[in-house]
Design an enzyme around this catalytic site. Sequence first.
Site, PDB file in Angstrom:
ATOM      1  CB  ILE A   1      -0.941  -0.028   1.223  1.00 25.58           C
ATOM      2  CG1 ILE A   1      -1.858  -1.254   1.109  1.00 25.58           C
ATOM      3  CG2 ILE A   1      -1.777   1.237   1.299  1.00 25.58           C
ATOM      4  CD1 ILE A   1      -2.778  -1.463   2.291  1.00 25.58           C
TER       5      ILE A   1
ATOM      6  CG  HIS B   1      -9.165  -6.153  -6.585  1.00 25.73           C
ATOM      7  ND1 HIS B   1      -8.295  -6.388  -5.533  1.00 25.73           N
ATOM      8  CD2 HIS B   1     -10.338  -6.745  -6.252  1.00 25.73           C
ATOM      9  CE1 HIS B   1      -8.931  -7.080  -4.600  1.00 25.73           C
ATOM     10  NE2 HIS B   1     -10.162  -7.309  -5.012  1.00 25.73           N
TER      11      HIS B   1
END
Length: 214
Positions: free
Chosen positions: A93, A110
């Site tokens: 992240i 994703h």
Amino acid sequence: MVKTAILVSGGGTNLQSIIDANLFGEIKNCELTAVISSNPEAYAIERAQYAGIPVYIVDRSIFPNRQSFSKALLDKLIDLEIELVVCAGFKSILSHLLVKAFENRMINIHPSLIPAFCGPGFNGLRVHEAVLDYGVKVTGATAHFVTEVVDDGPIILQKAVEIYEDDTPQTLQRRVMEEAEWKILPEAISLFCQRRLVIEERIVRIMGSLDNES
Ligand code: GAR
């Protein structure tokens, strides 16, 4: 040509789909300038080297926190004059600073139909386990712009994939990759590089027709 960096952390099958699509002329106006790996052991590094793309390693494990890691990554991207960043199986992240610097210029893939089965902790096989545990009948993949909220940015493309009764997380992962991820990620990159994506609030409009893409 849009100078593009692909961020990777693992096997790099999505990276391979980008390399192959680019080779076959399916990605328009894109220069694959760099592959940057957060993991020095990632197999994706070999794929990039084989394709002749310069590889850089920004090893996540040697940085004490997200901020210092993201700053090193940002410096490298600026150094290379990168215009588009693609997270292709990238596991870290990123900081507010980096996401802001590449606002509307960073794409992620994703392996589910966002907003289902996404957000912090939903990575790789874990996503497909959750999909099967829940019992949904359809899943898929999503290519979207990256914002500060994990897996929440404006959606560029999605593709649905049927779930079979005898699916395991592994068989489902493979089918989602083959039928969805490896198609929509190169396509999203091509649309960006042709400057055909217009973002209005959180809606992404695609300029021109998608019918005769090939
Ligand atoms: C891919 O399925 C990608 O969508 C997923 O990790 C896998 C990486 O495979 N990403 C996420 O789960 C992000 N939340 P790859 O290294 O072979 O491309």
